[in-house]
Motif scaffolding. Sequence first.
Motif, PDB file in Angstrom:
ATOM      1  N   PRO A 111       0.872  -1.300  -0.260  1.00 47.66           N
ATOM      2  CA  PRO A 111      -0.058   0.025   0.251  1.00 47.66           C
ATOM      3  C   PRO A 111       0.869   1.137  -0.011  1.00 47.66           C
ATOM      4  CG  PRO A 111      -0.727  -1.488   1.674  1.00 47.66           C
ATOM      5  CD  PRO A 111       0.526  -2.073   1.004  1.00 47.66           C
ATOM      6  N   GLU A 112       1.862   1.393   0.729  1.00 46.26           N
ATOM      7  CA  GLU A 112       2.980   2.536   0.549  1.00 46.26           C
ATOM      8  C   GLU A 112       3.481   2.923  -0.712  1.00 46.26           C
ATOM      9  OE1 GLU A 112       5.382  -1.114   1.839  1.00 46.26           O
ATOM     10  OE2 GLU A 112       3.497  -0.055   2.297  1.00 46.26           O
ATOM     11  N   ALA A 113       3.274   1.863  -1.650  1.00 41.52           N
ATOM     12  CA  ALA A 113       3.895   2.140  -3.113  1.00 41.52           C
ATOM     13  C   ALA A 113       2.843   2.852  -3.664  1.00 41.52           C
ATOM     14  CB  ALA A 113       3.922   0.647  -3.988  1.00 41.52           C
ATOM     15  N   ARG A 114       1.520   2.990  -3.406  1.00 45.59           N
ATOM     16  CA  ARG A 114       0.522   3.845  -4.083  1.00 45.59           C
ATOM     17  C   ARG A 114       0.792   5.437  -3.637  1.00 45.59           C
ATOM     18  NH1 ARG A 114      -4.109   3.309  -6.421  1.00 45.59           N
ATOM     19  NH2 ARG A 114      -4.461   1.021  -5.897  1.00 45.59           N
ATOM     20  N   SER A 115       1.197   5.577  -2.187  1.00 48.45           N
ATOM     21  CA  SER A 115       1.361   6.810  -1.919  1.00 48.45           C
ATOM     22  C   SER A 115       2.733   7.385  -2.403  1.00 48.45           C
ATOM     23  CB  SER A 115       1.474   6.760  -0.484  1.00 48.45           C
ATOM     24  OG  SER A 115       2.254   6.152   0.286  1.00 48.45           O
ATOM     25  N   LEU A 116       3.701   6.554  -2.544  1.00 46.36           N
ATOM     26  CA  LEU A 116       4.799   6.977  -2.989  1.00 46.36           C
ATOM     27  C   LEU A 116       4.848   7.510  -4.487  1.00 46.36           C
ATOM     28  CD1 LEU A 116       7.466   4.486  -1.580  1.00 46.36           C
ATOM     29  CD2 LEU A 116       7.485   6.824  -1.277  1.00 46.36           C
ATOM     30  N   LEU A 117       3.752   6.618  -5.306  1.00 47.46           N
ATOM     31  CA  LEU A 117       3.836   7.189  -6.671  1.00 47.46           C
ATOM     32  C   LEU A 117       2.545   8.123  -6.957  1.00 47.46           C
ATOM     33  CD1 LEU A 117       4.449   3.564  -8.127  1.00 47.46           C
ATOM     34  CD2 LEU A 117       5.973   5.426  -8.088  1.00 47.46           C
ATOM     35  N   ALA A 118       1.883   8.663  -5.787  1.00 49.43           N
ATOM     36  CA  ALA A 118       0.441   9.376  -5.951  1.00 49.43           C
ATOM     37  C   ALA A 118       1.155  10.734  -6.552  1.00 49.43           C
ATOM     38  CB  ALA A 118      -0.160   9.396  -4.828  1.00 49.43           C
ATOM     39  N   ALA A 119       2.176  11.391  -6.283  1.00 54.97           N
ATOM     40  CA  ALA A 119       2.460  12.970  -6.680  1.00 54.97           C
ATOM     41  C   ALA A 119       3.463  12.774  -7.628  1.00 54.97           C
ATOM     42  CB  ALA A 119       2.781  13.524  -5.222  1.00 54.97           C
ATOM     43  N   PRO A 120       3.572  13.783  -8.417  1.00 50.83           N
ATOM     44  CA  PRO A 120       4.904  13.963  -9.552  1.00 50.83           C
ATOM     45  C   PRO A 120       6.078  14.109  -8.529  1.00 50.83           C
ATOM     46  CG  PRO A 120       2.859  15.620 -10.004  1.00 50.83           C
ATOM     47  CD  PRO A 120       2.497  14.883  -8.588  1.00 50.83           C
ATOM     48  N   ALA A 121       7.060  13.602  -9.156  1.00 49.65           N
ATOM     49  CA  ALA A 121       8.426  13.678  -8.471  1.00 49.65           C
ATOM     50  C   ALA A 121       9.566  13.998  -9.629  1.00 49.65           C
ATOM     51  CB  ALA A 121       8.615  12.471  -7.586  1.00 49.65           C
ATOM     52  N   LEU A 122      10.552  14.768  -9.204  1.00 46.18           N
ATOM     53  CA  LEU A 122      11.602  14.874 -10.116  1.00 46.18           C
ATOM     54  C   LEU A 122      12.890  14.915  -9.321  1.00 46.18           C
ATOM     55  CD1 LEU A 122      13.120  15.761 -12.868  1.00 46.18           C
ATOM     56  CD2 LEU A 122      12.702  18.320 -12.053  1.00 46.18           C
ATOM     57  N   LEU A 123      13.598  13.764  -9.529  1.00 45.86           N
ATOM     58  CA  LEU A 123      14.768  13.483  -8.802  1.00 45.86           C
ATOM     59  C   LEU A 123      16.123  13.893  -9.737  1.00 45.86           C
ATOM     60  CD1 LEU A 123      14.068   9.993  -7.662  1.00 45.86           C
ATOM     61  CD2 LEU A 123      13.898  11.953  -6.436  1.00 45.86           C
ATOM     62  N   GLN A 124      17.066  14.563  -9.199  1.00 44.10           N
ATOM     63  CA  GLN A 124      18.133  15.081 -10.099  1.00 44.10           C
ATOM     64  C   GLN A 124      19.479  14.227  -9.491  1.00 44.10           C
ATOM     65  OE1 GLN A 124      17.838  16.854 -12.566  1.00 44.10           O
ATOM     66  NE2 GLN A 124      16.329  18.482 -12.228  1.00 44.10           N
ATOM     67  N   THR A 125      19.964  13.460 -10.348  1.00 40.79           N
ATOM     68  CA  THR A 125      21.428  12.882  -9.772  1.00 40.79           C
ATOM     69  C   THR A 125      22.329  13.255 -11.101  1.00 40.79           C
ATOM     70  OG1 THR A 125      21.000  10.911 -11.003  1.00 40.79           O
ATOM     71  CG2 THR A 125      20.208  10.996  -8.777  1.00 40.79           C
ATOM     72  N   ALA A 126      23.520  12.989 -10.797  1.00 37.43           N
ATOM     73  CA  ALA A 126      24.619  13.243 -11.818  1.00 37.43           C
ATOM     74  C   ALA A 126      24.475  12.106 -12.683  1.00 37.43           C
ATOM     75  CB  ALA A 126      26.046  13.246 -11.114  1.00 37.43           C
ATOM     76  N   PRO A 127      24.754  12.462 -13.981  1.00 36.38           N
ATOM     77  CA  PRO A 127      24.514  11.223 -15.188  1.00 36.38           C
ATOM     78  C   PRO A 127      25.497  10.194 -15.003  1.00 36.38           C
ATOM     79  CG  PRO A 127      25.289  13.471 -16.076  1.00 36.38           C
ATOM     80  CD  PRO A 127      25.145  13.865 -14.620  1.00 36.38           C
ATOM     81  N   GLU A 128      26.621  10.532 -14.180  1.00 35.41           N
ATOM     82  CA  GLU A 128      27.472   9.237 -14.248  1.00 35.41           C
ATOM     83  C   GLU A 128      27.387   8.587 -12.705  1.00 35.41           C
ATOM     84  OE1 GLU A 128      29.300  13.151 -12.192  1.00 35.41           O
ATOM     85  OE2 GLU A 128      28.490  12.689 -14.317  1.00 35.41           O
ATOM     86  N   ALA A 129      26.252   9.083 -11.988  1.00 38.14           N
ATOM     87  CA  ALA A 129      26.050   8.512 -10.662  1.00 38.14           C
ATOM     88  C   ALA A 129      25.635   7.125 -11.006  1.00 38.14           C
ATOM     89  CB  ALA A 129      24.992   9.138 -10.001  1.00 38.14           C
ATOM     90  N   ALA A 130      25.694   6.144 -10.217  1.00 36.64           N
ATOM     91  CA  ALA A 130      25.515   4.658 -10.050  1.00 36.64           C
ATOM     92  C   ALA A 130      24.245   4.548 -10.311  1.00 36.64           C
ATOM     93  CB  ALA A 130      25.923   3.802  -8.764  1.00 36.64           C
ATOM     94  N   GLU A 131      23.103   5.410  -9.399  1.00 37.92           N
ATOM     95  CA  GLU A 131      21.959   5.255  -9.638  1.00 37.92           C
ATOM     96  C   GLU A 131      21.389   5.504 -11.064  1.00 37.92           C
ATOM     97  OE1 GLU A 131      23.058   6.670  -5.590  1.00 37.92           O
ATOM     98  OE2 GLU A 131      23.394   7.502  -7.450  1.00 37.92           O
ATOM     99  N   THR A 132      21.980   6.412 -11.921  1.00 43.23           N
ATOM    100  CA  THR A 132      21.587   6.918 -12.921  1.00 43.23           C
ATOM    101  C   THR A 132      21.902   6.022 -14.039  1.00 43.23           C
ATOM    102  OG1 THR A 132      21.780   9.312 -12.518  1.00 43.23           O
ATOM    103  CG2 THR A 132      21.863   8.767 -14.734  1.00 43.23           C
ATOM    104  N   GLN A 133      22.981   5.341 -13.770  1.00 43.92           N
ATOM    105  CA  GLN A 133      23.551   4.283 -14.864  1.00 43.92           C
ATOM    106  C   GLN A 133      22.771   3.140 -14.655  1.00 43.92           C
ATOM    107  OE1 GLN A 133      25.856   4.772 -17.001  1.00 43.92           O
ATOM    108  NE2 GLN A 133      25.600   6.838 -16.535  1.00 43.92           N
ATOM    109  N   ALA A 134      22.431   2.813 -13.454  1.00 43.05           N
ATOM    110  CA  ALA A 134      21.625   1.531 -13.065  1.00 43.05           C
ATOM    111  C   ALA A 134      20.309   1.711 -13.927  1.00 43.05           C
ATOM    112  CB  ALA A 134      21.603   1.239 -11.778  1.00 43.05           C
TER     113      ALA A 134
END
Length: 147
Positions: A111-134
């Motif tokens: 149920p917490e997934a619904r609330s996590l995805l309920a509002a627009p979100a913009l995350l900014q990471t460095a393009p070379e960051a591990a998260e961005t590459q993944a």
Amino acid sequence: MPATIPAYWLYGERLTERFPDALHIEPIVARSALHGWTIQPHFHDQLFQFFLVIGGGGRTRIDGRERELRPGSALLLPPSTIHQFDFIVDTEGFVASVAETSLRRLFDAEPEARSLLAAPALLQTAPEAAETQALATLMRLAMREFG
């Protein structure tokens, strides 16, 4: 801004033209280049959209709020979010569109997934960051599987 904001399954595809795929993934260039890298205000009734910008960028307006997109930007748009884009020419990245019905089991189990995805979100990471590459690797694999 137009008096009436159109609703699409995918940008440029009227609601009456098709039923959405459970998952649709394509490179940003696929639709943006066709429209001069400008996507007019619109929304999707029953689709979540996830964007990942890996090169280029631009500006987006989400429910009236302007934001910058740059390499490493990851964007979540829940259903019915009014949005538009002005991409830099040749922006690289992906957009994954997921039918709301495809996430129903996830929402029932987590149920917490619904609330996590309920509002627009913009995350900014460095393009070379591990998260961005993944995320980029995941999007490429999903696009290969979709194709």
